[in-house]
Design a protein around this motif. Sequence first.
Motif: not given
Length: 202
Positions: A166-170, A176-178
């Motif tokens: 969840a943190i990596a996703k944010k 990078s807008g990924t």
Amino acid sequence: MASLQQCSRPGTARQVTIRRQRVVRVQAAGSTYGNNFRVTTFGESHGKGVGCVIDGVPPRLAITQEEIQFELDRRRPGQSIITTPRKEEDTCEILSGVFEGVTLGTPIAVLVRNKDQKSGDYSEMAVAYRPSHADATYDFKYGIRAVAGGGRSSARETIGRVAAGAIAKKLLKVVSGTEVRTVQQQHGTRLFDTQQLVARFV
């Protein structure tokens, strides 16, 4: 190995046996992965809790407990016929690394406390390995295992991975807008109607 030494005091002589301690090294199970973004998961299925420590998150990243909880709610058990019936709220707590909704650049610890563990349900597993489970593999490799719930070979170990994800996703979205999106189309022989979900992603 033993060696014989002679006492240096005049007029005395004795045998001294020196035993070298044998050192046994056993490769333990790895629980840390990643380089710049490092995640360590901890806890057992029927222990007091499970979670993770994330290191490498830059400071001043806005992240809330609710954002992590959203992802944990998606993996929470007991929501469909293909998951365990175990009832867990899986409420997360951010123990460190975040202040007033912003990361500090220090390790972030996330904990989810276990509440619905029923160790008595696994009494027969003390003498019999579960088919297609990691019970036997873990026991053969390390000579010990957590009988109740499978310990770290339980699916509850994935809670730490989801929280870190969840943190990596944010972080990926901010830097990078990924965005990462997935759809499960089939489970075994069971097919799911995913056309509407796929259309939303395009």
